[in-house]
Enzyme design. Sequence first.
Site, PDB file in Angstrom:
ATOM      1  N   CYS A  38      -7.241  10.369   8.610  1.00 51.83           N
ATOM      2  CA  CYS A  38      -6.562   9.709   9.715  1.00 51.83           C
ATOM      3  C   CYS A  38      -7.017  10.310  11.040  1.00 51.83           C
ATOM      4  O   CYS A  38      -7.139  11.530  11.161  1.00 51.83           O
ATOM      5  CB  CYS A  38      -5.047   9.860   9.553  1.00 51.83           C
TER       6      CYS A  38
ATOM      7  N   LYS B 250       0.826  -1.219   0.000  1.00 50.24           N
ATOM      8  CA  LYS B 250       0.000   0.000   0.000  1.00 50.24           C
ATOM      9  C   LYS B 250       0.854   1.260   0.000  1.00 50.24           C
ATOM     10  O   LYS B 250       0.524   2.236  -0.683  1.00 50.24           O
ATOM     11  CB  LYS B 250      -0.941   0.000   1.204  1.00 50.24           C
TER      12      LYS B 250
ATOM     13  N   GLN C 285       9.140  18.684   6.213  1.00 52.75           N
ATOM     14  CA  GLN C 285      10.291  18.177   5.471  1.00 52.75           C
ATOM     15  C   GLN C 285       9.997  18.106   3.969  1.00 52.75           C
ATOM     16  O   GLN C 285      10.892  18.315   3.151  1.00 52.75           O
ATOM     17  CB  GLN C 285      10.685  16.796   6.006  1.00 52.75           C
TER      18      GLN C 285
ATOM     19  N   ARG D 169      -4.785   9.875   3.224  1.00 56.81           N
ATOM     20  CA  ARG D 169      -3.613  10.219   4.034  1.00 56.81           C
ATOM     21  C   ARG D 169      -2.394  10.562   3.188  1.00 56.81           C
ATOM     22  O   ARG D 169      -1.430  11.108   3.691  1.00 56.81           O
ATOM     23  CB  ARG D 169      -3.276   9.043   4.960  1.00 56.81           C
TER      24      ARG D 169
END
Length: 401
Positions: free
Chosen positions: A117, A22, A126, A93
């Site tokens: 989520c 996934k 980041q 997500r």
Amino acid sequence: LTKYLIEGGHPLHGTIEISGAKNAAVAIIPAALLVDGVCRIENVPQISDVTLILQILRELGADVRTINRTTVEIDCSHIRNRQVPYELARKIRASYYLVGALLGRFGWAEVPLPGGCNLGGRPIDQHIKGFVAMGAEVDVRNGLIYAQVPGRGCLAGGQVYLDIVSVGATMNIMLAAALAEGTSPVQNLAQSRDIQATLAGVARLGAKIAPADGGVAITGAGAPARWRFDPAQPVDCGESGSTLRFFIPVFSLTGETVRFCGGGGGVRPPPRGLAGRICPPRGGGGPAPQGGRGSYRVEGDYSQAAFPAVLGAVCGGVTVTGLRPDSLQGDAAILDILARCGANFTRTGDEVRFQAAPLRATAIDLAACPDLGPILMVLGLFCEGDTVITNAGRLRIKESD
């Protein structure tokens, strides 16, 4: 998909087809945006995140054709829209991968923040750091990520150093760098099979990959890949390590030979009476290291420990260490569930020792511990009676049938 009824006590044997990974799939599919042509992706797992990403690509103008239940062909050559629909992206997500792909190809993107989520907002600092290093301007406001290259040109190369190791950020930066006009050394990057798969895909798009100090250097192709589909070289999402981790404890206890399709040849499980001592990775639970203020020891992961714990409850001879008794992890419920099933274990500090015992079925609510769902289904197979698992709807996000 909210309730499972598992009737245990039957011998197990058969063939298991391993579905696609996934975490790889949700990055590989957005990478089709970087291709000016048809891209075939095989071994796609049937989970809701994949369904949503494919729907998003359709909304952006891609032609998505379903070949069979695990294979799709995606043609993004006619995409003109760079604004990802809010109502779809907030359910997923991994929507941030669309930022890297759209920014890499078109020079700008407007994508809702990741959703789907219960753990709250997912940090993307980041990711942004990498995009900025390659020449993009990024602004996050009102639940949206606005990213663009000045003049909506092509990303340039840039030095990227990740302050923390992040698989998502590493893969997203690689997608963005694939078509950049310069070289992007990426340092302190995550190391996983998903990263290796992403690098291989980026190379097939025409980017050049070379080792760099503490990471890799990606020299972008500078233009969308002119992909001519070759049936002999489709993109494969790969097999899911978590799926193998889920099934191997099952058949370790059956005494049968089982074939894992996609995971190699037949697997002969060890005999009954398997014994072992299983510890979490370095940095697991237990007392904090010496050093006073500023010292911290990451506790052991109950989600990971659940697999050997169930193995121990069924066959005995297993000791799991590094599990703090005062943990606040939702998956710490595994020990309470095993106790209700009649498991025989003793706890001494952060160590749990299992002995074999007859197990009985119980009712299990996954509302607070959804990640335990797969291994608890294994547990139900070895319990006498009917195990009822409720609130299992969230498994559709991460797991296929």
